[in-house]
Design an enzyme around this catalytic site. Structure first.
Site, mmCIF file in Angstrom:
data_model
loop_
_atom_site.group_PDB
_atom_site.id
_atom_site.type_symbol
_atom_site.label_atom_id
_atom_site.label_comp_id
_atom_site.label_asym_id
_atom_site.label_seq_id
_atom_site.Cartn_x
_atom_site.Cartn_y
_atom_site.Cartn_z
ATOM 1 N N LYS A 22 0.839 -1.209 0.000
ATOM 2 C CA LYS A 22 0.000 0.000 0.000
ATOM 3 C C LYS A 22 0.873 1.258 0.000
ATOM 4 O O LYS A 22 0.645 2.177 -0.790
ATOM 5 C CB LYS A 22 -0.890 -0.007 1.252
ATOM 6 C CG LYS A 22 -1.581 1.319 1.513
ATOM 7 C CD LYS A 22 -2.438 1.285 2.761
ATOM 8 C CE LYS A 22 -1.737 1.665 4.037
ATOM 9 N NZ LYS A 22 -1.477 3.094 4.214
ATOM 10 N N ASN A 23 1.860 1.286 0.893
ATOM 11 C CA ASN A 23 2.625 2.522 1.056
ATOM 12 C C ASN A 23 3.595 2.799 -0.091
ATOM 13 O O ASN A 23 4.167 3.884 -0.173
ATOM 14 C CB ASN A 23 3.381 2.519 2.393
ATOM 15 C CG ASN A 23 2.435 2.742 3.562
ATOM 16 O OD1 ASN A 23 1.244 2.979 3.368
ATOM 17 N ND2 ASN A 23 2.967 2.655 4.772
ATOM 18 N N CYS A 116 -5.234 13.157 13.444
ATOM 19 C CA CYS A 116 -5.765 11.827 13.191
ATOM 20 C C CYS A 116 -5.551 11.001 14.426
ATOM 21 O O CYS A 116 -4.836 11.395 15.337
ATOM 22 C CB CYS A 116 -5.147 11.210 11.941
ATOM 23 S SG CYS A 116 -3.803 10.116 12.264
ATOM 24 N N ARG A 121 0.292 14.565 13.610
ATOM 25 C CA ARG A 121 0.798 14.351 12.250
ATOM 26 C C ARG A 121 0.688 15.580 11.339
ATOM 27 O O ARG A 121 -0.075 15.588 10.371
ATOM 28 C CB ARG A 121 0.079 13.174 11.593
ATOM 29 C CG ARG A 121 0.345 11.879 12.302
ATOM 30 C CD ARG A 121 -0.395 10.735 11.667
ATOM 31 N NE ARG A 121 0.397 10.039 10.679
ATOM 32 C CZ ARG A 121 -0.069 9.015 9.970
ATOM 33 N NH1 ARG A 121 -1.307 8.607 10.114
ATOM 34 N NH2 ARG A 121 0.702 8.416 9.093
ATOM 35 N N ASP A 304 4.599 0.606 12.160
ATOM 36 C CA ASP A 304 3.431 -0.096 11.622
ATOM 37 C C ASP A 304 3.371 -1.568 12.053
ATOM 38 O O ASP A 304 2.417 -2.267 11.721
ATOM 39 C CB ASP A 304 3.409 -0.001 10.086
ATOM 40 C CG ASP A 304 2.999 1.386 9.611
ATOM 41 O OD1 ASP A 304 2.579 2.207 10.441
ATOM 42 O OD2 ASP A 304 3.113 1.654 8.393
ATOM 43 N N ARG A 396 -8.699 -0.578 4.797
ATOM 44 C CA ARG A 396 -7.865 0.472 4.198
ATOM 45 C C ARG A 396 -6.515 -0.097 3.758
ATOM 46 O O ARG A 396 -5.950 0.356 2.763
ATOM 47 C CB ARG A 396 -7.591 1.591 5.206
ATOM 48 C CG ARG A 396 -8.762 2.503 5.459
ATOM 49 C CD ARG A 396 -8.321 3.674 6.305
ATOM 50 N NE ARG A 396 -7.070 4.227 5.797
ATOM 51 C CZ ARG A 396 -6.181 4.875 6.532
ATOM 52 N NH1 ARG A 396 -6.394 5.084 7.808
ATOM 53 N NH2 ARG A 396 -5.079 5.347 5.990
#
Ligand code: UD1
Length: 417
Positions: A22-23, A116, A121, A304, A396
């Protein structure tokens, strides 16, 4: 809202295919804005964040065709240089359109990401870097409005290591006049993957993957084809889940070299790992041993993966400390893990986790993307039934996680709601 129903207590065993990262995919999709020619991508994961980004790019006028994990994008008729609040609020990475839009079209309006769940952030480093390259930036009605005739190369020192900050500035610098040097750049493998496709597009980049990235600007970029790298966080999540249940699995379409810090910790926990070119096999006999982890920018242990290791430690032998140094509020999963009986004490940015032999199923609420993965893991270990609510967070960033876990023998089903 969909939920997961999980019957825990199963030992995970089998084979699982890892998806594209994803990233890496998010910035690469945004890089399509840098050229009027076609960008052809493979191994794009089917995730909600990817759908959101494609929706955003489509709204701007990018032509997109998608066939499973293959996506083609052509930004030859971009009519809108705006990322509206409705999209930015659901996905902070929308900020990644800012650099490419200003660099190619001389203008962008991107809604300022709000606070968030995992911390404040800010995006100050993205803005400071663009200003150093000559962009004029105003915050108007909650939007970042950036303008520039043509960006100019600059020396940019990043006060903090920022992944998307480095990516945004690297993309912007490809079309700037002159040379840009980004110092204290992030070194994540996703940055290297982005640099690879930018180079294929005609960009001149040196040092991606080190803390100094040098970009010699060019006048234009052209079309290119690229296959997105494997998701190292998804890889780490499945390995940790298998270790937590004392199981055995083969992960395919991945690359161990991308997550050495995580593999080291799993070995310390007692897992036996065997790596081949694009597979990793894990065998964990019995309960893992609790291991200390401290998150820090790549190549250190990734933030993560923090929640997943917390879940593993919660069922491990012994006690261990988990320290979070990247985000200030990334322990929200702790309260939920405690509902399963996990014994975790928090002091500041450190959590002391005391392993328990068993956890008991309960109803839990997913709070953010990676935290939700840790709840699924813990529920798989717990005895009895667990319900995990608000799993849109997990959609997500994990492609078909329930099917992948079911393929490893887990009793997990999605309940539409
Ligand atoms: C990226 C990843 C995310 C991962 C994180 C850290 C993507 C799409 N997301 O997020 O999964 O958890 O890296 O590895 O790749 N900061 C500032 N000012 C800025 C930018 C960042 O103060 O302008 C701070 C942040 O608040 C945070 C730290 O720097 O404390 C690192 O954040 P950053 O690396 O930018 O995270 P993201 O790129 O948003």
């Amino acid at each position: 809202m969909d939920k997961f129903r999980i019957q825990g207590g199963v030992t995970l065993e089998g084979k699982v295919r890892i998806s594209g990262a994803k990233n890496a995919a998010l910035p690469i999709l945004c890089a399509a804005l840098l050229t009027p020619e076609m960008i052809s991508l493979k191994n794009v994961p089917a995730l909600r964040d990817i759908a959101t980004t494609l929706h955003l790019l489509k709204q701007m006028g990018v032509e997109i065709s998608q066939d499973g994990e293959a996506v083609e994008l052509t930004a030859s008729r971009v009519h809108d240089r705006v990322a509206p609040y409705e999209l930015v609020k659901t996905m902070r990475a929308s900020i990644l359109v800012l650099g490419p839009l200003v660099a190619r079209f001389g203008e962008a309006r991107v809604s300022l990401p709000g606070g968030c769940a995992i911390g404040t952030r800010p995006v100050d480093l993205h803005l400071k870097g663009l200003q150093l390259m000559g962009a004029r930036i105003n915050i108007e009605h909650g939007d970042i409005h950036a303008r520039a005739d043509r960006l100019t190369g600059a020396r940019i020192f990043m006060d903090l290591v920022s992944v998307t900050g480095t990516e945004n500035l690297m993309m912007a610098a490809t079309l700037a006049h002159g040379t840009t040097v980004i110092e204290n750049a992030a070194r994540e493998p996703e940055i290297v993957d982005l640099a690879k496709i930018l180079t294929e597009m005609g960009a001149d980049i040196e040092g991606a993957g080190t803390d100094v990235v040098t970009i010699h600007g060019v006048n234009s970029l052209h079309g290119a084809a690229h296959s997105i790298m494997a998701d190292r966080i998804e890889t780490g999540t499945f390995l940790t889940a298998v270790a937590a249940t004392g199981g055995k699995a083969l992960l395919t379409h991945t690359q161990g070299g991308l997550l050495d810090a995580v593999l080291d910790k799993l070995e310390e926990a007692g897992a036996m790992l065997t790596q081949h070119e694009d597979t990793i096999e894990i065998i964990q006999n019995g309960r893992p041993k609790a291991v200390n982890v401290r998150t820090a920018p790549y190549p250190a242990f990734p933030t993560d993966m923090q929640a997943q290791f917390m879940a593993m430690n919660a069922v491990a032998r012994g006690s261990a400390m988990v320290t979070e140094t990247i985000f200030e509020n990334r322990f929200m999963h702790v309260q939920e893990l405690r509902r399963l009986g996990a014994r975790i004490d928090i002091e500041g940015n450190t959590a002391m986790v005391h392993g328990s032999e068993t956890l008991q199923g309960a109803t839990l609420m997913a709070t953010d993307l990676r935290a939700s993965a840790s709840l699924v893991m813990a529920a798989l270990v717990a005895t009895g039934e667990s319900i995990i609510e608000r799993i849109y967070h997990i959609d997500r960033g994990y492609e078909g996680i329930e099917h992948k876990f079911a393929g490893l023998g887990a009793k997990i089903e999605r309940v539409a709601g």
